[in-house]
Design an enzyme around this catalytic site. Structure first.
Site, PDB file in Angstrom:
ATOM      1  N   THR A  37      -8.998  87.785  48.607  1.00 34.62           N
ATOM      2  CA  THR A  37      -9.002  89.369  48.510  1.00 34.62           C
ATOM      3  C   THR A  37     -10.356  89.890  48.139  1.00 34.62           C
ATOM      4  O   THR A  37     -10.991  89.235  47.609  1.00 34.62           O
ATOM      5  CB  THR A  37      -8.036  89.966  47.490  1.00 34.62           C
ATOM      6  OG1 THR A  37      -6.609  89.306  47.596  1.00 34.62           O
ATOM      7  CG2 THR A  37      -8.088  91.347  47.026  1.00 34.62           C
ATOM      8  N   ASP A  96     -16.379  87.260  41.644  1.00 36.02           N
ATOM      9  CA  ASP A  96     -17.620  88.196  41.008  1.00 36.02           C
ATOM     10  C   ASP A  96     -18.787  87.504  40.254  1.00 36.02           C
ATOM     11  O   ASP A  96     -19.741  88.086  40.362  1.00 36.02           O
ATOM     12  CB  ASP A  96     -16.588  89.086  39.823  1.00 36.02           C
ATOM     13  CG  ASP A  96     -15.409  89.657  40.539  1.00 36.02           C
ATOM     14  OD1 ASP A  96     -15.392  90.078  41.753  1.00 36.02           O
ATOM     15  OD2 ASP A  96     -14.318  89.333  40.130  1.00 36.02           O
ATOM     16  N   LYS A 106     -13.039  85.791  38.259  1.00 35.63           N
ATOM     17  CA  LYS A 106     -12.615  86.627  39.488  1.00 35.63           C
ATOM     18  C   LYS A 106     -11.683  87.671  38.811  1.00 35.63           C
ATOM     19  O   LYS A 106     -11.483  87.396  37.726  1.00 35.63           O
ATOM     20  CB  LYS A 106     -11.985  85.356  40.291  1.00 35.63           C
ATOM     21  CG  LYS A 106     -12.968  84.818  41.099  1.00 35.63           C
ATOM     22  CD  LYS A 106     -12.108  83.792  42.133  1.00 35.63           C
ATOM     23  CE  LYS A 106     -10.807  84.355  42.826  1.00 35.63           C
ATOM     24  NZ  LYS A 106     -11.441  85.540  43.990  1.00 35.63           N
ATOM     25  N   GLU A 115      -4.424  85.032  43.357  1.00 29.44           N
ATOM     26  CA  GLU A 115      -5.276  84.201  43.722  1.00 29.44           C
ATOM     27  C   GLU A 115      -5.793  82.801  43.027  1.00 29.44           C
ATOM     28  O   GLU A 115      -6.078  81.534  43.594  1.00 29.44           O
ATOM     29  CB  GLU A 115      -6.894  84.952  43.650  1.00 29.44           C
ATOM     30  CG  GLU A 115      -7.029  86.306  44.432  1.00 29.44           C
ATOM     31  CD  GLU A 115      -8.337  87.011  44.008  1.00 29.44           C
ATOM     32  OE1 GLU A 115      -8.838  87.673  44.912  1.00 29.44           O
ATOM     33  OE2 GLU A 115      -8.954  86.826  42.779  1.00 29.44           O
TER      34      GLU A 115
HETATM   35  C1  A5P Z   1     -10.053  90.100  43.736  1.00 28.49           C
HETATM   36  O1  A5P Z   1      -9.279  90.040  42.644  1.00 28.49           O
HETATM   37  C2  A5P Z   1     -11.566  89.238  43.139  1.00 28.49           C
HETATM   38  O2  A5P Z   1     -11.280  88.103  42.381  1.00 28.49           O
HETATM   39  C3  A5P Z   1     -12.085  89.470  44.361  1.00 28.49           C
HETATM   40  O3  A5P Z   1     -12.457  88.002  44.991  1.00 28.49           O
HETATM   41  C4  A5P Z   1     -13.740  89.266  44.015  1.00 28.49           C
HETATM   42  O4  A5P Z   1     -13.706  90.633  42.967  1.00 28.49           O
HETATM   43  C5  A5P Z   1     -14.562  89.377  45.158  1.00 28.49           C
HETATM   44  O5  A5P Z   1     -14.604  90.616  45.822  1.00 28.49           O
HETATM   45  P1  A5P Z   1     -15.785  91.417  46.522  1.00 28.49           P
HETATM   46  O6  A5P Z   1     -16.072  90.338  47.854  1.00 28.49           O
HETATM   47  O7  A5P Z   1     -15.216  92.483  47.139  1.00 28.49           O
HETATM   48  O8  A5P Z   1     -16.913  91.491  45.632  1.00 28.49           O
END
Ligand code: A5P
Length: 246
Positions: A37, A96, A106, A115
């Site tokens: 995601t 993140d 994350k 996830e």
């Molecule tokens: C989602 O809950 C997160 O773990 C995402 O995998 C994470 O925020 C990465 O998102 P971006 O690629 O938009 O930074």
């Protein structure tokens, strides 16, 4: 590259795109693919859809959020579930923060529970990030998301404070943010996370906590989109552990 302060400039979107579209090179015909995601995996999903249309790539995908499910469906990717496919060949997801030993933080997008379930069911987990996400220590640039059962309520805050965190209930407008499973998220601000392994256990031992955004020993590879291309950080192959059911 590690330890750089986050900075948003025109290069970041291109770095996300470079990382995102590089990952499908590891996807083969007949694979069950976990779809992560976020805004980096967006490019992965679009590239997989292109390969399905233009090159006849034949896969089924297990999404890690309702948002990803909608996008994948719209792009014509065949979807499945963990019920039908409990063992996933490869998952591609964002993160993140990523340390040099490939420990992840994350959950900024709120999808951490699905996830983590999908990651732990995958033979191989590939993470796609831009170079801002590389850090020496977790928790300095981003709070740690923790998914909690709604019933547990604000009593959990004292437990988080006892672990050295400043907890904040994630909001969407004037109401608490609700995850795809109907739960709430606390974002825990630490000065720095010194012992992710211990913290992951301590958090998940608190009744009412469903999962936290620390991902340890789950990552096979990190593809980093950089200003001048991509680079790959190698982690562990999880084939053996999963095959033996360990
Ligand atoms: C989602 O809950 C997160 O773990 C995402 O995998 C994470 O925020 C990465 O998102 P971006 O690629 O938009 O930074």
């Amino acid at each position: 590259v590690y330890g750089g302060k986050p900075q948003v400039d025109a290069g970041i979107e291109e770095q996300k795109k470079r990382a995102g579209i590089a990952a499908p090179a590891f996807v083969e015909n007949g694979m069950v693919v976990g779809l992560g995601t976020g805004s980096t995996v967006y490019y992965t999903i679009m590239e997989l859809a292109r390969k399905i249309r233009d090159e006849g790539l034949d896969i089924v995908a297990v999404p890690t959020s309702k948002a990803t499910e909608l996008l994948a469906k719209k792009e014509g990717i065949s979807l499945s579930t963990l019920k039908k496919h409990p063992l996933i060949d490869i998952t591609i997801d964002g993160a993140d923060e990523v340390t040099p030993d490939l420990v992840l933080l994350k959950g900024a997008g709120g999808a951490l529970l699905w996830e983590k379930i999908v990651a732990s069911s995958s033979r191989s987990e590939i993470i796609v990030i831009d170079e801002r996400k590389l850090v020496q220590k977790l928790g300095r640039t981003m709070p740690l998301p923790v998914e909690v059962n709604v019933f547990a309520g604000p009593g959990l805050e004292e437990r988080f404070i006892a672990l050295g965190a400043l907890p904040e209930l994630r909001m969407r407008g004037i109401s608490p943010f609700v995850t795809d499973s109907g739960n709430h998220i606390y974002d825990l601000k630490f000065e720095s996370i010194e012992d992710p392994k211990a913290l992951e256990k301590e958090l998940n031992n608190i009744p009412g906590v469903l999962e936290n955004g620390l991902f340890l020993d789950l990552t096979s590879k990190v593809i980093v989109g950089c200003r001048d291309g991509t680079r790959v950080l190698e982690g562990q192959i999880r084939d053996d552990a999963l095959n033996k059911g360990e």
